[in-house]
Design a protein around this motif. Structure first.
Motif, PDB file in Angstrom:
ATOM      1  N   THR A 198       1.187  -1.065  -0.498  1.00 55.78           N
ATOM      2  CA  THR A 198      -0.135   0.098  -0.101  1.00 55.78           C
ATOM      3  C   THR A 198       1.097   1.396   0.155  1.00 55.78           C
ATOM      4  O   THR A 198       1.959   1.436   0.218  1.00 55.78           O
ATOM      5  CB  THR A 198      -0.783   0.078   1.180  1.00 55.78           C
ATOM      6  OG1 THR A 198       0.373   0.307   2.775  1.00 55.78           O
ATOM      7  CG2 THR A 198      -1.541  -1.183   1.387  1.00 55.78           C
ATOM      8  N   PRO A 199      -0.184   2.526  -0.198  1.00 60.13           N
ATOM      9  CA  PRO A 199       1.346   3.465  -0.406  1.00 60.13           C
ATOM     10  C   PRO A 199       1.960   4.025   1.515  1.00 60.13           C
ATOM     11  O   PRO A 199       2.878   4.218   1.442  1.00 60.13           O
ATOM     12  CB  PRO A 199       0.197   5.115  -0.581  1.00 60.13           C
ATOM     13  CG  PRO A 199      -0.993   4.168  -1.676  1.00 60.13           C
ATOM     14  CD  PRO A 199      -1.158   3.069  -1.240  1.00 60.13           C
ATOM     15  N   ARG A 200       1.354   3.557   2.579  1.00 62.89           N
ATOM     16  CA  ARG A 200       1.166   4.168   3.573  1.00 62.89           C
ATOM     17  C   ARG A 200       2.423   3.079   4.195  1.00 62.89           C
ATOM     18  O   ARG A 200       3.501   3.509   4.340  1.00 62.89           O
ATOM     19  CB  ARG A 200       0.520   4.337   4.341  1.00 62.89           C
ATOM     20  CG  ARG A 200       0.870   4.670   6.069  1.00 62.89           C
ATOM     21  CD  ARG A 200      -0.416   4.590   6.843  1.00 62.89           C
ATOM     22  NE  ARG A 200      -1.274   5.512   6.065  1.00 62.89           N
ATOM     23  CZ  ARG A 200      -0.984   6.758   6.246  1.00 62.89           C
ATOM     24  NH1 ARG A 200      -0.400   7.533   6.423  1.00 62.89           N
ATOM     25  NH2 ARG A 200      -2.466   7.582   5.935  1.00 62.89           N
ATOM     26  N   ARG A 201       2.581   1.837   3.215  1.00 67.52           N
ATOM     27  CA  ARG A 201       3.497   0.375   4.037  1.00 67.52           C
ATOM     28  C   ARG A 201       4.606   1.373   2.812  1.00 67.52           C
ATOM     29  O   ARG A 201       5.969   0.851   4.295  1.00 67.52           O
ATOM     30  CB  ARG A 201       2.917  -0.870   3.350  1.00 67.52           C
ATOM     31  CG  ARG A 201       1.788  -0.759   4.574  1.00 67.52           C
ATOM     32  CD  ARG A 201       1.496  -3.085   4.282  1.00 67.52           C
ATOM     33  NE  ARG A 201       0.605  -3.357   5.598  1.00 67.52           N
ATOM     34  CZ  ARG A 201      -0.877  -3.047   4.680  1.00 67.52           C
ATOM     35  NH1 ARG A 201      -0.771  -3.220   3.489  1.00 67.52           N
ATOM     36  NH2 ARG A 201      -2.162  -3.721   5.424  1.00 67.52           N
ATOM     37  N   ALA A 202       4.526   1.596   1.544  1.00 71.73           N
ATOM     38  CA  ALA A 202       6.055   1.754   0.962  1.00 71.73           C
ATOM     39  C   ALA A 202       6.631   3.173   1.873  1.00 71.73           C
ATOM     40  O   ALA A 202       7.526   3.598   1.017  1.00 71.73           O
ATOM     41  CB  ALA A 202       5.455   2.369  -0.515  1.00 71.73           C
TER      42      ALA A 202
END
Length: 579
Positions: free
Chosen positions: A51-55
């Motif tokens: 996900t964007p947040r995890r990246a």
């Protein structure tokens, strides 16, 4: 295509229970946009869903890009949508951070008639799209494979390998000139309508004279890649579709990529064609010339999915390899993204790959950003500086090629990924940022600074990544802001100094530089004014560490880092510090 399972990675970032409450694990920190990579990703990098947040990316800008694509599928009052359906995919640092399918693979019976609602077919993430000119990338890779094997020399005449190509004054055209669209060829010929069969159509290309002397003009031409496709077939002793399968798509596991798809029902419909009388084109190449060549040609004909193209993009980011299968050497990939068109500054081009084209790459554009677009509404952008890619596949010619351009959604898709990458303050806790929106003027203005008799020195750090028509102005006012005058300044960047007359735009180097400017004697306000036009964007402009000192004494006259209240902002936003 192949993605690595990510159960372990997802578990590691899952929400944690602590004392009866819910605590979310801290997301990863992505490499900043202003700290570009110079080399390739590790060759062992394999794509994982994330996900964007995890990246470590900002999910909002990516969500905005998704919303923009969805909005383009809605018809305005009295009009029609830009395209029927789309699949968009974004990757960053080996993570697939967005995969979105929307709209319809089939919606119209012809340009004036919608199918009954129950016959509309939705786009899925595995819908197969006609790539149109994105196919040229596969032909280019096939040529570069021959180069790295020593079977072809880039600077040898094409006629060395295709003697018939020398006809009508083309004996000096080189392989490199075909790959960089500097051959002198005309853009297009009506092969499908002017010649009776495949043999006659290929001969027409071989016989076609040049419009310009080789190497003197950039002119994008399908004939360049048609010729290269014939050359690949001649040297490999096999049809182009077989070569692309055996040497590119099969090694990379791109099982949904190829010419003349065997399952038309999985493909997105393209155009209703009355001439030639093909009706609604689906499962066959849209391009009439490629169709007349049996669906296999050097300039068009490849069908693929977003996930398959993601694998190809990651293989290139890895330096030519994916999951242990190498299709190109690192040196060959470098040649794909090296600009050989220095004489034509607006048409940067590697070997088959377009470079640094803001008109569709937007804020991902840079000297080491490669990609291509396709007439059917497709685009691939691969940014080696951030190890990212943005893929947008649409069927914008369904049901008519005359319904409009998809360049704005292309830009919005690329911008969403670029803007999601962090840009950090260099000095202290806060810097100031502008440039994230089109058609906007933003000002950052100081309180009045009283420079002594010997004048003063203004210093600040600057990050600049804009299109050339989105300038940053440095100005001063001695009448309380009624009138403004330009302030000349010098930029110092890694030992190189350049002088600017109060305005600058462009860049693309993705790093902070130091700026100095003389401030004349007297009381004056200073301001930074950034103006964006109505189309493309870069990553924007940021200033930090603003400081004015008296010449001679060194007395501090203004320190915006310590006293941010000395600044008035309109359209500028604070940036956080590096973690």
């Amino acid at each position: 295509m192949r993605l690595r399972p990510v159960a372990a990675a997802l578990a590691a970032t899952a929400a944690l229970t602590l004392g009866g409450g819910l605590m979310t694990a801290t997301p990863a920190s992505a490499d900043p946009y202003d700290d570009p990579h110079l080399g390739f990703a590790p060759a062992a990098t394999v794509l994982e869903d994330s996900t964007p947040r995890r990246a470590g990316l900002d999910p909002k800008t990516i969500a905005d890009a998704v919303a923009a694509v969805h909005a383009a599928e809605e018809a305005p009052a009295g009009g029609h949508p830009l395209f029927a359906g789309a699949v968009g995919l974004m990757g960053h640092e080996g993570k697939v951070v967005e995969r979105d399918a929307s709209g319809w693979a089939l919606r119209w019976a012809d340009p004036t008639t919608e199918l009954p609602r129950d016959q509309w077919e939705p786009v899925r993430t595995d819908t197969v799209f006609d790539l149109a000119s994105v196919s040229k990338l596969f032909t280019s890779i096939a040529v570069v494979q021959l180069v790295q094997e020593g079977a072809v020399s880039l600077d040898a005449p094409v006629a060395t390998y295709l003697p018939e190509f020398a006809a009508n004054g083309k004996q000096d055209v080189t392989v490199r000139q075909l790959l960089t669209h500097t051959s002198g060829f005309v853009s297009w010929l009506p092969l499908w309508s002017a010649y009776p069969d495949k043999a006659a159509r290929i001969k027409a290309v071989m016989d076609q004279p040049l419009d310009n002397p080789p190497g003197t003009t950039y002119l994008y031409s399908d004939l360049n890649l048609i010729t290269l496709g014939v050359m690949v077939e001649r040297l490999r002793g096999a049809p182009l579709d077989v070569v692309v399968h055996d040497r590119i798509t099969a090694p990379l596991g791109m099982d949904d990529t190829g010419y003349n798809p065997t399952d038309p029902g999985r493909t997105a419909a393209t155009e209703y064609q009355a001439s030639p009388p093909r009706g609604m084109v689906r499962g066959e190449v849209h391009d009439e010339n490629a169709w007349s060549l049996g669906g296999v040609a050097g300039h068009a004909g490849v069908f693929s999915t977003a996930d398959d193209l993601a694998v190809m993009a990651q293989a290139l980011l890895n330096g030519g390899a994916y999951e242990g299968h190498r299709i190109l050497t690192r040196q060959s990939v470098t040649s794909l993204i090296t600009n050989f068109n220095g004489r034509f500054p607006d048409d940067a081009h590697g070997l088959g790959f377009e470079l640094d084209q803001r008109w569709y790459m937007d804020a991902l554009a840079g000297p080491r950003t490669a990609g291509h677009t396709g007439y059917t509404g497709t685009s691939v952008v691969i940014d080696f500086a951030s190890r990212s890619f943005a893929i947008l596949l649409t069927n914008r010619v369904h049901p008519s090629r005359d319904w409009g351009s998809v360049n704005e959604p292309r830009r919005q898709w690329a911008h969403g990924l670029a803007a999601a990458m962090p840009l950090r303050a260099q000095v202290g806790r806060t810097a100031w940022y502008a440039g994230g929106r089109n058609a906007e003027a933003s000002t950052l203005t100081t309180t009045a600074v009283a420079a002594p008799t010997r004048g003063a020195l203004l210093e600040f750090d600057l990050f600049l990544d804009t299109e050339t028509t989105d300038p940053l102005y440095l100005e001063r006012s001695t009448d309380g802001g009624t009138t403004w005058m330009p302030v000349s300044f010098q930029i110092r960047d890694r030992g190189v100094t350049s002088t600017h007359d109060g305005v600058i735009a462009g860049s693309g180097v993705r790093r902070w530089v130091h700026v100095r400017a003389d401030v004349p004697e007297g009381a004056a306000q200073l301001r930074w004014r950034h103006v964006t036009d109505a189309t493309s964007l870069g990553r924007g402009v940021a200033v930090d560490g603003i400081r004015v000192t008296a010449r001679g004494s060194g007395a501090v006259l203004l320190d915006a880092e310590r006293r941010p209240a000395t600044l008035t902002t309109v359209g500028w936003e604070p940036l956080g510090a590096k973690p």
